[in-house]
Write a protein that holds these residues in place. Structure first.
Motif, PDB file in Angstrom:
ATOM      1  N   HIS A 142       6.134  -0.120   7.804  1.00 15.94           N
ATOM      2  CA  HIS A 142       6.755  -0.993   6.798  1.00 15.94           C
ATOM      3  C   HIS A 142       5.717  -1.502   5.806  1.00 15.94           C
ATOM      4  O   HIS A 142       5.965  -1.535   4.588  1.00 15.94           O
ATOM      5  CB  HIS A 142       7.442  -2.167   7.501  1.00 15.94           C
ATOM      6  CG  HIS A 142       7.981  -3.194   6.556  1.00 15.94           C
ATOM      7  ND1 HIS A 142       7.367  -4.420   6.366  1.00 15.94           N
ATOM      8  CD2 HIS A 142       9.054  -3.180   5.721  1.00 15.94           C
ATOM      9  CE1 HIS A 142       8.053  -5.110   5.474  1.00 15.94           C
ATOM     10  NE2 HIS A 142       9.077  -4.389   5.080  1.00 15.94           N
ATOM     11  N   GLN A 143       4.537  -1.899   6.297  1.00 16.98           N
ATOM     12  CA  GLN A 143       3.486  -2.386   5.404  1.00 16.98           C
ATOM     13  C   GLN A 143       2.966  -1.266   4.500  1.00 16.98           C
ATOM     14  O   GLN A 143       2.635  -1.499   3.332  1.00 16.98           O
ATOM     15  CB  GLN A 143       2.341  -2.977   6.230  1.00 16.98           C
ATOM     16  CG  GLN A 143       2.664  -4.325   6.851  1.00 16.98           C
ATOM     17  CD  GLN A 143       3.033  -5.371   5.812  1.00 16.98           C
ATOM     18  OE1 GLN A 143       2.380  -5.497   4.774  1.00 16.98           O
ATOM     19  NE2 GLN A 143       4.093  -6.120   6.081  1.00 16.98           N
ATOM     20  N   ASP A 146       5.385  -0.900   1.772  1.00 16.26           N
ATOM     21  CA  ASP A 146       5.393  -2.083   0.917  1.00 16.26           C
ATOM     22  C   ASP A 146       4.201  -2.135  -0.026  1.00 16.26           C
ATOM     23  O   ASP A 146       4.231  -2.873  -1.019  1.00 16.26           O
ATOM     24  CB  ASP A 146       5.415  -3.344   1.793  1.00 16.26           C
ATOM     25  CG  ASP A 146       5.838  -4.573   1.025  1.00 16.26           C
ATOM     26  OD1 ASP A 146       6.753  -4.466   0.185  1.00 16.26           O
ATOM     27  OD2 ASP A 146       5.257  -5.647   1.257  1.00 16.26           O
ATOM     28  N   THR A 147       3.151  -1.359   0.265  1.00 16.98           N
ATOM     29  CA  THR A 147       1.930  -1.411  -0.562  1.00 16.98           C
ATOM     30  C   THR A 147       1.594  -0.079  -1.223  1.00 16.98           C
ATOM     31  O   THR A 147       0.712  -0.046  -2.084  1.00 16.98           O
ATOM     32  CB  THR A 147       0.732  -1.855   0.292  1.00 16.98           C
ATOM     33  OG1 THR A 147       0.588  -0.964   1.409  1.00 16.98           O
ATOM     34  CG2 THR A 147       0.925  -3.268   0.819  1.00 16.98           C
ATOM     35  N   SER A 154       6.471  -2.545  -3.243  1.00 17.08           N
ATOM     36  CA  SER A 154       7.505  -3.537  -2.944  1.00 17.08           C
ATOM     37  C   SER A 154       8.720  -3.422  -3.854  1.00 17.08           C
ATOM     38  O   SER A 154       9.778  -3.984  -3.553  1.00 17.08           O
ATOM     39  CB  SER A 154       6.916  -4.944  -3.049  1.00 17.08           C
ATOM     40  OG  SER A 154       6.406  -5.174  -4.354  1.00 17.08           O
ATOM     41  N   SER A 251      14.068   0.945  -0.425  1.00 20.54           N
ATOM     42  CA  SER A 251      13.101  -0.136  -0.526  1.00 20.54           C
ATOM     43  C   SER A 251      12.447  -0.372   0.828  1.00 20.54           C
ATOM     44  O   SER A 251      12.975   0.069   1.865  1.00 20.54           O
ATOM     45  CB  SER A 251      13.786  -1.421  -1.000  1.00 20.54           C
ATOM     46  OG  SER A 251      14.604  -1.952   0.026  1.00 20.54           O
ATOM     47  N   PRO A 252      11.308  -1.051   0.857  1.00 26.18           N
ATOM     48  CA  PRO A 252      10.666  -1.354   2.148  1.00 26.18           C
ATOM     49  C   PRO A 252      11.570  -2.132   3.097  1.00 26.18           C
ATOM     50  O   PRO A 252      11.410  -2.042   4.318  1.00 26.18           O
ATOM     51  CB  PRO A 252       9.440  -2.172   1.746  1.00 26.18           C
ATOM     52  CG  PRO A 252       9.137  -1.736   0.361  1.00 26.18           C
ATOM     53  CD  PRO A 252      10.467  -1.467  -0.278  1.00 26.18           C
TER      54      PRO A 252
END
Length: 335
Positions: A142-143, A146-147, A154, A251-252
């Motif tokens: 997930h991280q 997100d990056t 994000s 999306s994340p």
């Protein structure tokens, strides 16, 4: 001679009793499939869109049930493979082809590869340790999503064109997308059901119930767990591809902890290990979160919590346990 005839009759009755459950399931499955196929013909665009999301989410829940209910490996990491499949399908649609089959195969492969790369660590543990390892894997992926700017970080990944089939025109109507998602969901469900009823499925249940005995018989439990972990990752990846085909945006948040927790909650509510029960649980959870929540002032999570508590105390085997209890009572009356 009379005794021989009675023995033959008893054997025939036993064979019929064994055959009847399968025929009953077929008799139930056919009208259910017919009703699902008729949904776009009787409902508007928004309810059909809701049902499409439910079907895609049910495929994710099916992967969780394969691990939790069949193999005895409760997980909070399947949303990671769901997201890997969704992102891969979206990237395939944006840069390669709009063919829905190619996107689904790409998403399935992405979930399989991601699970194969991460599962060899997770399957060495059991119980709460396995649960925490899958949670850590899910949060790590997930991280990354997100990056990582390649997939929009994000902001998510947008711009996916409408899907098409075999070079045909884009499937813009909600009903056509629904029928595609339904076809893939039924295929995945049938494949998982065949695996569960196969000798390999019986091995998984044996590892779940009595691992030392299976090891003493010469089986390799870690290898069996790794195989089902990879299989569940592939199923979750296919679900992610279906989700992307419908939403055309990833999306994340689609692979975060909330999605993983809701998938596990669906398995508990529906009845772990039954396959069809968690699919009903998925429909209940998603409808409460996305539809009913708005009508009760945004308190959908509170209602889901109350439903979970009620199921744990009143239906320890989930929704599917009601059917099992009815069958047990009928057998007792016959006996």
């Amino acid at each position: 001679m009379k005794a021989a005839h009675r023995a033959e009759a008893a054997a025939a009755g036993a064979d019929g009793a064994r055959a009847r459950p399968g025929s009953r399931k077929a008799l139930v499955a056919v009208p259910v499939v017919v009703v699902l196929m008729a949904v776009p013909l009787v409902l508007g665009a928004y309810p059909v869109s809701t049902m499409t999301r439910v079907l895609a989410f049910a495929v994710l829940v099916l992967s969780v049930d394969l691990l939790t209910g069949v193999a005895g490996l409760p997980t909070l990491g399947q949303a990671a493979y769901f997201g890997a499949g969704a992102y891969t399908a979206a990237l395939t649609g944006i840069h390669l082809t709009t063919d829905a089959l190619a996107q689904t195969v790409a998403g399935l492969a992405a979930g399989l590869v991601t699970a194969a790369l991460t599962g060899w660590v997770a399957v060495r543990a059991r119980g709460i340790v396995f649960l925490m390892l899958t949670l850590a894997i899910g949060e790590t992926i997930h991280q990354i999503a997100d990056t990582w700017t390649v997939v929009g970080a994000s902001n998510g990944l947008a711009g996916m064109p409408p899907i098409s089939l075999f070079g045909g025109p884009p499937l813009i109507a909600a009903g056509f997308v629904y029928w595609w998602v339904l076809a893939v969901a039924i295929t995945v469900f049938a494949a998982v059901a065949l695996v569960v009823r196969s000798p390999y499925g019986r091995t998984l249940r044996g590892v779940r119930d009595n691992e030392p005995r299976l090891r003493a018989l010469g089986y390799r439990p870690a290898l069996a767990r790794y195989g089902v972990f990879c299989m569940a990752g592939a199923v979750a990846g296919a679900g992610g591809a279906l989700w992307a085909a419908h939403a055309r945006f990833v999306s994340p948040g689609d692979l975060g902890f909330e999605v993983a927790a809701l998938a596990l909650l669906s398995v508990v509510i529906g009845g772990a290990g039954t396959l069809w029960g968690p699919c009903l649980g998925a429909a209940l959870v998603l409808l409460v979160r996305d539809n009913l929540s708005a009508s009760i002032g945004g308190h959908g999570p509170l209602l889901l919590g109350l439903v979970f508590v009620a199921v744990v105390f009143l239906l320890p085997r989930g929704i599917a346990g009601l059917r099992a209890a009815g069958i047990r009572r009928r057998k007792e009356r016959v006996a």
